[in-house]
Motif scaffolding. Structure first.
Motif, PDB file in Angstrom:
ATOM      1  N   VAL A 167      26.504  74.367 -23.519  1.00  0.00           N
ATOM      2  CA  VAL A 167      25.195  73.726 -23.601  1.00  0.00           C
ATOM      3  C   VAL A 167      25.385  72.219 -23.806  1.00  0.00           C
ATOM      4  N   HIS A 168      24.836  71.434 -22.897  1.00  0.00           N
ATOM      5  CA  HIS A 168      24.986  69.975 -22.894  1.00  0.00           C
ATOM      6  C   HIS A 168      24.141  69.313 -23.977  1.00  0.00           C
ATOM      7  N   GLY A 169      24.312  68.003 -24.113  1.00  0.00           N
ATOM      8  CA  GLY A 169      23.551  67.214 -25.065  1.00  0.00           C
ATOM      9  C   GLY A 169      22.368  66.501 -24.424  1.00  0.00           C
ATOM     10  N   LEU A 170      21.714  65.643 -25.200  1.00  0.00           N
ATOM     11  CA  LEU A 170      20.550  64.892 -24.753  1.00  0.00           C
ATOM     12  C   LEU A 170      20.894  64.032 -23.544  1.00  0.00           C
ATOM     13  N   PHE A 171      20.062  64.105 -22.519  1.00  0.00           N
ATOM     14  CA  PHE A 171      20.215  63.386 -21.247  1.00  0.00           C
ATOM     15  C   PHE A 171      21.380  63.906 -20.406  1.00  0.00           C
ATOM     16  N   GLY A 172      21.976  65.028 -20.811  1.00  0.00           N
ATOM     17  CA  GLY A 172      23.086  65.605 -20.054  1.00  0.00           C
ATOM     18  C   GLY A 172      22.607  66.733 -19.155  1.00  0.00           C
ATOM     19  N   SER A 173      23.566  67.469 -18.612  1.00  0.00           N
ATOM     20  CA  SER A 173      23.253  68.625 -17.767  1.00  0.00           C
ATOM     21  C   SER A 173      24.504  69.472 -17.618  1.00  0.00           C
ATOM     22  N   ALA A 174      24.342  70.628 -16.988  1.00  0.00           N
ATOM     23  CA  ALA A 174      25.484  71.492 -16.707  1.00  0.00           C
ATOM     24  C   ALA A 174      26.518  70.790 -15.844  1.00  0.00           C
ATOM     25  N   ASP A 175      26.066  69.875 -14.991  1.00  0.00           N
ATOM     26  CA  ASP A 175      26.980  69.169 -14.085  1.00  0.00           C
ATOM     27  C   ASP A 175      28.065  68.408 -14.835  1.00  0.00           C
ATOM     28  N   ASN A 176      27.761  67.955 -16.055  1.00  0.00           N
ATOM     29  CA  ASN A 176      28.729  67.171 -16.823  1.00  0.00           C
ATOM     30  C   ASN A 176      29.971  67.964 -17.208  1.00  0.00           C
ATOM     31  N   TRP A 177      29.931  69.286 -17.078  1.00  0.00           N
ATOM     32  CA  TRP A 177      31.003  70.149 -17.570  1.00  0.00           C
ATOM     33  C   TRP A 177      31.831  70.758 -16.452  1.00  0.00           C
ATOM     34  N   ARG A 178      31.687  70.275 -15.222  1.00  0.00           N
ATOM     35  CA  ARG A 178      32.351  70.897 -14.082  1.00  0.00           C
ATOM     36  C   ARG A 178      33.873  70.953 -14.233  1.00  0.00           C
ATOM     37  N   SER A 179      34.492  69.866 -14.675  1.00  0.00           N
ATOM     38  CA  SER A 179      35.954  69.867 -14.768  1.00  0.00           C
ATOM     39  C   SER A 179      36.439  70.850 -15.819  1.00  0.00           C
ATOM     40  N   HIS A 180      35.715  70.962 -16.921  1.00  0.00           N
ATOM     41  CA  HIS A 180      36.094  71.938 -17.949  1.00  0.00           C
ATOM     42  C   HIS A 180      35.915  73.365 -17.441  1.00  0.00           C
TER      43      HIS A 180
END
Length: 258
Positions: A20-33
């Motif tokens: 689960v991402h943070g404020l102003f984030g999204s699932a896209d931010n976690w692609r490399s992980h």
């Protein structure tokens, strides 16, 4: 009423890891992980309400956002999950762990404490409003608009992940900015629920971040008494600044959490 969250599910067997991402984030931010984790386990990344590709809805309190996440677990037929949340997402998963502990196999909280914080996003809101009003034709123009209020390029690049191509041309924000700003007080408040979550817990914090200081640890342990606290040589965006160390800590913890 809970809303149907957009999510990405890698599939696979075993207890899934829900990110689960943070404020102003999204699932896209976690692609490399996700690419690194999916070889060994099922990973589900979500867009919280008013973020990413999820619907916009009034109400950003933690009880509502935890209910959205619980509804997603129900829809996917997931009885128990490992929950990982960064910043605002950390408060969401803490809330779910307090409200429905039987659904949580373990908890991973990245650089946030279960407490209320002061306001520190005025410049970000101003920058995003400027982009919404300026209707940039491309990412260069969007960055110029963001730079009127945000000096740090890394922050501007992060905020720019919320841009999408508009049907009428140019770029637009996919955030529910009005809904987020309207309920900002709730976002900065404490997680929902009462009492402690007594299950396996990992708290990852940045050595150069002010979100989980030594002074906050007694308060943190009242809510998360089993917390193992690991400090990384990073700021608040520890999963982006130290990705290998972040994943190593998560993998080590999950190896003992089942």
């Amino acid at each position: 009423m809970p809303i149907a969250l957009n999510h990405v599910d890698t599939g696979g067997a075993g207890i899934p890891l829900v990110v689960v991402h943070g404020l102003f984030g999204s699932a896209d931010n976690w692609r490399s992980h996700v690419k690194a984790w999916q070889a060994g386990r099922r990973v589900i990344t979500v867009d919280l309400r008013n973020h990413g590709r999820s619907p916009h809805a009034v109400g950003m309190d933690y009880e509502a956002m935890a209910a959205d996440l619980l509804a997603l677990l129900d829809r996917l037929g997931i009885a128990r999950a490992h929950l990982l949340g960064h910043s605002m997402g950390g408060k969401v998963v803490i809330s779910l762990a307090r409200l429905a502990p039987e659904r949580v196999a373990s908890l991973i909280v990245a650089d946030i404490a279960p407490r209320a914080y002061g306001h520190d996003h005025d410049a970000v809101f101003a920058a995003l409003r400027r982009v919404a009003q300026g209707r940039p034709a491309n990412r260069r123009e969007a960055d110029e608009l963001l730079a009127e209020h945000v000096e740090e390029r890394a922050v501007r690049l992060f905020l720019a992940t919320n841009l999408e191509r508009a049907e009428e041309g140019g770029l637009r924000l996919r955030l529910g900015l009005d809904e987020i700003q309207q309920d900002y007080e709730a976002i900065m408040g404490a997680p929902a629920g009462e009492g402690a979550f007594a299950g396996p817990t990992l708290v990852l914090r940045g050595a150069h971040s002010h979100y989980v200081t030594d002074e906050m640890l007694p308060e943190l342990r009242e809510v998360l008494p089993e917390a193992r606290v690991v400090t990384l040589d990073a700021g608040h965006w520890l999963h982006a600044e130290r990705p290998e160390a972040f994943r190593e800590a998560v993998d080590d913890f999950l190896g003992g959490a089942g």
